[in-house]
Design an enzyme around this catalytic site. Structure first.
Site, short mmCIF file in Angstrom:
data_model
loop_
_atom_site.label_atom_id
_atom_site.label_comp_id
_atom_site.label_asym_id
_atom_site.label_seq_id
_atom_site.Cartn_x
_atom_site.Cartn_y
_atom_site.Cartn_z
N TYR A 151 30.18 100.37 22.99
CA TYR A 151 28.72 100.54 22.95
C TYR A 151 28.07 99.25 22.43
O TYR A 151 28.21 98.88 21.26
CB TYR A 151 28.32 101.72 22.06
CG TYR A 151 28.76 103.09 22.57
CD1 TYR A 151 29.17 103.27 23.90
CD2 TYR A 151 28.75 104.21 21.75
CE1 TYR A 151 29.56 104.51 24.38
CE2 TYR A 151 29.14 105.46 22.23
CZ TYR A 151 29.56 105.59 23.54
OH TYR A 151 29.94 106.84 24.01
N1 LIG Z 1 32.72 109.99 25.33
C1 LIG Z 1 31.99 109.64 26.34
O1 LIG Z 1 32.47 109.28 27.41
C2 LIG Z 1 30.50 109.69 26.19
C3 LIG Z 1 29.66 109.56 27.32
C4 LIG Z 1 28.28 109.64 27.12
C5 LIG Z 1 27.77 109.81 25.84
N2 LIG Z 1 28.60 109.90 24.78
C6 LIG Z 1 28.09 110.10 23.39
O2 LIG Z 1 27.13 111.14 23.39
C7 LIG Z 1 25.91 110.66 22.86
C8 LIG Z 1 24.73 111.37 23.49
O3 LIG Z 1 24.79 111.35 24.90
P1 LIG Z 1 23.71 110.60 25.78
O4 LIG Z 1 23.05 109.55 24.97
O5 LIG Z 1 24.39 110.21 27.04
O6 LIG Z 1 22.68 111.74 26.21
P2 LIG Z 1 21.73 112.76 25.46
O7 LIG Z 1 22.06 112.86 24.07
O8 LIG Z 1 21.72 113.97 26.30
O9 LIG Z 1 20.30 112.05 25.67
C9 LIG Z 1 19.87 111.07 24.79
C10 LIG Z 1 18.53 110.51 25.25
O10 LIG Z 1 17.57 111.55 25.45
C11 LIG Z 1 16.30 111.13 24.95
N3 LIG Z 1 16.01 111.99 23.79
C12 LIG Z 1 16.82 112.30 22.73
N4 LIG Z 1 16.23 113.17 21.91
C13 LIG Z 1 15.03 113.44 22.43
C14 LIG Z 1 13.95 114.28 22.04
N5 LIG Z 1 14.02 115.03 20.95
N6 LIG Z 1 12.84 114.31 22.83
C15 LIG Z 1 12.76 113.57 23.93
N7 LIG Z 1 13.74 112.76 24.37
C16 LIG Z 1 14.87 112.69 23.63
C17 LIG Z 1 16.45 109.67 24.55
O11 LIG Z 1 16.26 108.82 25.68
P3 LIG Z 1 14.81 108.44 26.28
O12 LIG Z 1 13.83 108.45 25.16
O13 LIG Z 1 15.00 107.11 26.91
O14 LIG Z 1 14.54 109.51 27.31
C18 LIG Z 1 17.93 109.62 24.19
O15 LIG Z 1 18.47 108.34 24.24
C19 LIG Z 1 25.96 109.16 23.12
O16 LIG Z 1 25.10 108.45 22.27
C20 LIG Z 1 27.42 108.87 22.84
O17 LIG Z 1 27.63 108.79 21.45
C21 LIG Z 1 29.96 109.86 24.94
#
Ligand SMILES: NC(=O)c1ccc[n+]([C@@H]2O[C@H](COP(=O)([O-])OP(=O)(O)OC[C@H]3O[C@@H](n4cnc5c(N)ncnc54)[C@H](OP(=O)(O)O)[C@@H]3O)[C@@H](O)[C@H]2O)c1
Length: 402
Positions: A151
């Site tokens: 990351y």
């Molecule tokens: N192991 C793996 O392969 C893998 C893959 C993916 C992710 N991950 C982990 O999972 C974590 C979370 O997944 P993700 O970042 O892909 O997706 P997520 O948590 O579903 O979405 C995060 C995004 O949604 C928006 N958001 C978050 N809270 C919000 C709220 N309360 N209101 C409005 N918008 C909001 C923000 O982006 P915007 O403001 O730009 O919309 C934020 O960056 C990652 O940070 C990582 O640590 C792991």
């Protein structure tokens, strides 16, 4: 003498005027009553003034009592609200689950966007706010932060380590940082896991980390990586271990191989949300429960789709935009259901989505790019959706073809 009389008369007139101005209509009536139905004006002025003074005091006392009562009422309700808030935070802070022996909150934070310029548009100008995001999450009862060496090419690990060092709150010792080892094609042996772990710790400025995970499976090399994880535990570099993106067979194998080394498989980190319920239908959730392996749900907000802030006319810039345009029409009725269920509870679609993951027994790790998002996401803690609400959400997701 004349000037003295004038001053005296003027003084009395002013005093009388002042008294009139201060005596309320109710107090004036009282003056009349106390005068025993005699015309108030039949008494000498000084007597009338004394009586008026008494009534002013009387009225003032009553008014003071009223103000005091109102203040008390206000203070009571502020106090009550503060107590409720504090109770929620206290409940959230107490709510912990064991992940391979490490106590974690039922909600974490994903730190992919903390350093990633390509997908999430990170810039260093965000660091000050991200430090506050970190602090607010810990203060809000969240102690788990998921990061990875890939990351932001290490930037996310660096920031997580720095935010923890700089954190001044009382819960500092309970903070859990979980990083991920990347099985890159040139990493062929168990030693590469130990080396990568040490490099991650260097970036974090720490001697050890709480949880270390294998970011994705890599066929024949998997068993070497599991040995590498166990080596990290043996060397005191990490306290608990996990895997990520593993299917059922790989989870069972990793569980058994680590057990043979005296190490417990703590977690499998997989994509899970109302927009992707495959881990539930495939039996992965059940398998992990049977093996006492925690499921960390990544992308629990479907990368923002489930928050309700995007529409066909407003999609995020970058790679998400194209995907969202296609998915939004199907997701819209589900978001309506999230609002319908959340509104009477005073919860947002994001909070209901995260609580759905928690109520399914997983630990969602939503990304948060700013304080508003972090605070909102913490509001998913301290309560649970009812069975009926869960059923309604599942039905809405199925109806949406998700
Ligand atoms: N192991 C793996 O392969 C893998 C893959 C993916 C992710 N991950 C982990 O999972 C974590 C979370 O997944 P993700 O970042 O892909 O997706 P997520 O948590 O579903 O979405 C995060 C995004 O949604 C928006 N958001 C978050 N809270 C919000 C709220 N309360 N209101 C409005 N918008 C909001 C923000 O982006 P915007 O403001 O730009 O919309 C934020 O960056 C990652 O940070 C990582 O640590 C792991």
């Amino acid at each position: 003498m004349a000037p003295v009389r004038v001053i005296l008369a003027t003084g009395l007139a002013v005093a009388s005027l002042s008294v009139d101005a201060f005596v309320s209509p109710r107090a004036s009536t009282l003056v009349g009553r106390r005068a025993g139905c005699h015309a108030a004006t039949s008494r000498p002025l000084h007597q009338r003034m004394r009586m008026a003074d008494e009534d002013i005091v009387d009225a003032a006392e009553k008014a003071t009592d009223g103000v005091a009562a109102a203040i008390k009422d206000g203070a009571d309700s502020i106090g009550k609200a503060a107590m409720e808030g504090a109770k929620d935070v206290a409940l959230a802070a107490k709510d912990r689950v064991s992940l391979g022996g490490v106590e974690v909150s039922p909600l974490g934070v994903g730190a992919w966007s903390w350093g990633d310029t390509v997908f999430w548009g990170y810039s260093e100008a965000m660091d000050k706010e991200l430090q506050e995001v970190f602090g607010n999450c810990v203060g809000g009862g969240v102690n788990l932060f998921d990061t990875a060496e890939v990351y932001g090419v290490g930037r996310s690990e660096y920031l997580c380590g720095k935010f923890r060092r700089d954190y001044k709150g009382i819960d500092k010792n309970g903070i859990v940082i979980a990083s991920n080892f990347a099985p890159l094609p040139w990493r062929l042996g168990r030693g590469s896991v130990v080396d990568a772990c040490k490099a991650s710790l260097d970036r974090m400025g720490a001697e050890s980390m709480e949880i270390y995970q294998i970011h994705w499976p890599f066929g024949a090399l998997n068993s070497r990586y599991w040995d590498g994880l166990a080596d990290c535990v043996d060397q005191g570099l990490v306290k608990a271990v996990g895997v990520s993106n593993y299917g059922p067979e790989a989870v069972k194998d990793a569980h058994a191989a680590l057990k043979a080394r005296g190490v417990k498989l703590g977690s499998n980190q997989i994509q899970f949300s109302l927009a992707n319920r495959k881990p539930e239908t495939s039996g992965m959730l059940r398998l992990c429960e049977d093996l006492d392996v925690r499921v960390l749900a990544y992308s629990p907000l479907a990368q923002g789709l489930l928050t309700g802030k995007y529409s066909k006319d407003f999609v995020p810039s970058g790679p998400r935009g194209r995907v969202f345009k296609k998915k939004l029409p199907a997701v819209a009725p589900l978001v309506d259901k999230l609002k319908e269920i959340g509104t009477p509870r005073d919860k947002t679609p994001a909070q209901v989505s995260l609580n759905w993951c928690i109520t399914k027994g997983t630990i969602p790790i939503p990304g948060a790019k700013n304080i508003r998002q972090a605070d909102e996401n913490c509001g998913a803690l301290g309560w649970r959706l009812s069975e009926e609400e869960m059923f309604a959400l599942d039905a809405a997701a199925s109806a949406a073809g998700l």
